[in-house]
Design a protein around this motif. Structure first.
Motif, PDB file in Angstrom:
ATOM      1  N   ALA A 239       0.832  -1.206   0.000  1.00  0.00           N
ATOM      2  CA  ALA A 239       0.000   0.000   0.000  1.00  0.00           C
ATOM      3  C   ALA A 239       0.863   1.252   0.000  1.00  0.00           C
ATOM      4  CB  ALA A 239      -0.934  -0.007   1.207  1.00  0.00           C
ATOM      5  N   ASN A 240       1.879   1.280   0.873  1.00  0.00           N
ATOM      6  CA  ASN A 240       2.738   2.463   0.959  1.00  0.00           C
ATOM      7  C   ASN A 240       3.535   2.688  -0.328  1.00  0.00           C
ATOM      8  OD1 ASN A 240       1.940   3.158   3.560  1.00  0.00           O
ATOM      9  ND2 ASN A 240       3.468   1.798   4.514  1.00  0.00           N
ATOM     10  N   ALA A 241       3.973   1.598  -0.953  1.00  0.00           N
ATOM     11  CA  ALA A 241       4.700   1.732  -2.220  1.00  0.00           C
ATOM     12  C   ALA A 241       3.805   2.357  -3.296  1.00  0.00           C
ATOM     13  CB  ALA A 241       5.210   0.371  -2.681  1.00  0.00           C
TER      14      ALA A 241
ATOM     15  N   ALA B  61       4.243   6.002  -5.167  1.00  0.00           N
ATOM     16  CA  ALA B  61       4.210   6.135  -6.626  1.00  0.00           C
ATOM     17  C   ALA B  61       3.160   7.156  -7.054  1.00  0.00           C
ATOM     18  CB  ALA B  61       3.935   4.779  -7.256  1.00  0.00           C
ATOM     19  N   ALA B  62       1.987   7.141  -6.398  1.00  0.00           N
ATOM     20  CA  ALA B  62       0.933   8.095  -6.730  1.00  0.00           C
ATOM     21  C   ALA B  62       1.381   9.518  -6.430  1.00  0.00           C
ATOM     22  CB  ALA B  62      -0.343   7.758  -5.970  1.00  0.00           C
ATOM     23  N   ASP B  63       2.073   9.719  -5.300  1.00  0.00           N
ATOM     24  CA  ASP B  63       2.553  11.056  -4.936  1.00  0.00           C
ATOM     25  C   ASP B  63       3.597  11.560  -5.941  1.00  0.00           C
ATOM     26  OD1 ASP B  63       0.902  11.059  -2.747  1.00  0.00           O
ATOM     27  OD2 ASP B  63       2.474  10.509  -1.302  1.00  0.00           O
ATOM     28  N   GLU B  64       4.497  10.672  -6.372  1.00  0.00           N
ATOM     29  CA  GLU B  64       5.512  11.072  -7.346  1.00  0.00           C
ATOM     30  C   GLU B  64       4.869  11.460  -8.687  1.00  0.00           C
ATOM     31  OE1 GLU B  64       8.069   7.728  -7.477  1.00  0.00           O
ATOM     32  OE2 GLU B  64       9.146   8.224  -5.608  1.00  0.00           O
ATOM     33  N   LEU B  65       3.884  10.669  -9.091  1.00  0.00           N
ATOM     34  CA  LEU B  65       3.166  11.013 -10.325  1.00  0.00           C
ATOM     35  C   LEU B  65       2.413  12.324 -10.170  1.00  0.00           C
ATOM     36  CD1 LEU B  65       1.892   7.454 -11.223  1.00  0.00           C
ATOM     37  CD2 LEU B  65       3.340   8.872 -12.690  1.00  0.00           C
ATOM     38  N   GLY B  66       1.846  12.559  -8.990  1.00  0.00           N
ATOM     39  CA  GLY B  66       1.156  13.821  -8.746  1.00  0.00           C
ATOM     40  C   GLY B  66       2.085  15.009  -8.853  1.00  0.00           C
ATOM     41  N   GLU B  67       3.327  14.877  -8.365  1.00  0.00           N
ATOM     42  CA  GLU B  67       4.308  15.953  -8.487  1.00  0.00           C
ATOM     43  C   GLU B  67       4.694  16.179  -9.948  1.00  0.00           C
ATOM     44  OE1 GLU B  67       7.013  18.989  -7.654  1.00  0.00           O
ATOM     45  OE2 GLU B  67       5.276  18.178  -6.576  1.00  0.00           O
ATOM     46  N   SER B  68       4.894  15.089 -10.691  1.00  0.00           N
ATOM     47  CA  SER B  68       5.204  15.229 -12.117  1.00  0.00           C
ATOM     48  C   SER B  68       4.045  15.897 -12.861  1.00  0.00           C
ATOM     49  CB  SER B  68       5.496  13.850 -12.727  1.00  0.00           C
ATOM     50  OG  SER B  68       6.643  13.263 -12.153  1.00  0.00           O
ATOM     51  N   ALA B  69       2.821  15.542 -12.511  1.00  0.00           N
ATOM     52  CA  ALA B  69       1.651  16.161 -13.144  1.00  0.00           C
ATOM     53  C   ALA B  69       1.604  17.653 -12.843  1.00  0.00           C
ATOM     54  CB  ALA B  69       0.379  15.464 -12.667  1.00  0.00           C
ATOM     55  N   ARG B  70       1.988  18.011 -11.604  1.00  0.00           N
ATOM     56  CA  ARG B  70       1.998  19.436 -11.241  1.00  0.00           C
ATOM     57  C   ARG B  70       2.993  20.206 -12.105  1.00  0.00           C
ATOM     58  NH1 ARG B  70       4.909  22.937  -8.842  1.00  0.00           N
ATOM     59  NH2 ARG B  70       6.519  21.431  -8.277  1.00  0.00           N
ATOM     60  N   LEU B  71       4.169  19.618 -12.336  1.00  0.00           N
ATOM     61  CA  LEU B  71       5.171  20.284 -13.172  1.00  0.00           C
ATOM     62  C   LEU B  71       4.656  20.481 -14.606  1.00  0.00           C
ATOM     63  CD1 LEU B  71       8.374  18.406 -11.946  1.00  0.00           C
ATOM     64  CD2 LEU B  71       7.706  20.763 -11.423  1.00  0.00           C
TER      65      LEU B  71
END
Length: 331
Positions: free
Chosen positions: A302-304, A308-318
């Motif tokens: 679950a944490n992994a 991954a979702a948080d990292e994708l969210g940051e990339s989406a923000r950029l």
């Protein structure tokens, strides 16, 4: 016939009012046929001919294929067709788009030179980007007359400025002063055309007219540019003519520099939106997988997925930040 029997006019955004002002100043006995290209959307019908017919002393109609050209008459390109001149007649075709447009201005201007050499008046009015600049450069290279609406008078100054960048000796005036100026140029005796043989002109005009022999000819002018065509993804060839380098792909799509940059900006934006959608979809899937893992009692999994979702969210923000910026070269 003495003088210049053909006037070719190109306009785009803001061009209707400019065209109305120009034709209002024409004399009723203008000794030249006037052919007009205004960038239009491919669907529907154009009412430009009826607008110009009411705006000045000359009759104006939408051009038809094979129609004989008559002095003192205005012929308007219909939507989704290039308008060219051949053997004293209008020719309509659905040849490859140029600068993303059909009708485009450059094919008309080139065909005018093919038909009449230096006995042509080319006119560029209000519009964005640079369609018409290459065609007007061809007219001046063959000693035809060049006329450009004053960029300060144009609602959109891009096309006039692009034309003046390659035709610095063009006559420049506000649209409401151009009618009489064009009439004077029509009456002038043209100087001889110094370039009576122009294979590039013949080749490019034939492509616009959907000449299959030219389209199937493996010999292409220009050199590989290392760029892709925005319309078909084919390889572009760089064609240098006078002060300007243009680009044309194997199937015939043609691009002037500003128009190519604009279409590349659109393609980049589309790719960024697609990447943003993919990242957000993937982040949503990771969150669902995290919820499922928690329900199964698998916190590490679950944490992994949450990471991954948080990292994708940051990339989406950029990517969203990039989309919010003006593209390079834009105001």
């Amino acid at each position: 016939m003495r003088g210049r029997p053909l006037v070719v006019v190109g306009a785009s955004a803001g061009g209707v009012e400019s065209l109305r002002a120009v034709v209002r100043g024409f004399p009723p006995d203008l000794a030249a046929a006037v052919l007009v290209v205004l960038h239009t959307s491919p669907g529907g019908t154009s009412v430009l001919a009826s607008i110009l017919d009411r705006s000045g002393p000359l009759p104006a109609t939408t051009a038809t294929d094979g129609e004989h050209l008559r002095p003192g008459h205005i012929y308007v390109a219909p939507p989704d067709h290039h308008l060219t001149v051949t053997d004293g007649h209008c020719l309509l075709s659905r040849g490859p788009r140029e600068n993303g447009n059909r009708p485009a201005i450059d094919p008309l201007f080139r065909s005018a030179v093919r038909a009449h050499g230096s006995a042509v008046v080319g006119v560029v009015l209000s519009g964005m980007l640079d369609d018409g600049a290459a065609g007007l450069a061809t007219i001046t290279r063959h000693s035809g007359a060049a006329v450009v609406q004053d960029p300060e008078d144009a609602l959109y100054a891009g096309m006039p400025r692009a034309a003046l960048a390659v035709c610095g000796h063009a006559t420049v005036a506000p649209a409401d002063k151009l009618g009489p100026i064009i009439a004077l140029l029509v009456g002038d005796e043209p100087i001889p055309d110094p370039h009576t043989v122009d294979p590039l002109l013949e080749h490019e005009t034939a492509i616009a007219e959907l000449n299959m022999d030219e389209l199937n000819d493996s010999a292409r002018p220009g050199v590989p540019a290392g760029l892709g065509c925005p319309d078909c993804s084919g390889a572009l060839f760089a064609v240098t003519e006078g002060p300007m380098t243009r680009y044309r792909c194997r199937v015939g799509h043609a691009w002037s520099p500003d128009s190519l940059l604009d279409r590349q900006n659109i393609a980049v934006e589309g790719a960024l939106w697609m990447a943003l959608r993919t990242m957000e979809d993937k982040a949503a899937l990771h969150r669902r997988l995290a919820d499922s893992a928690f329900e199964r009692g698998a916190p590490m999994t679950a944490n992994a997925n949450i990471q991954a979702a948080d990292e994708l969210g940051e990339s989406a923000r950029l990517i969203r930040d990039l989309l919010a910026q003006e593209p390079p070269g834009q105001p």
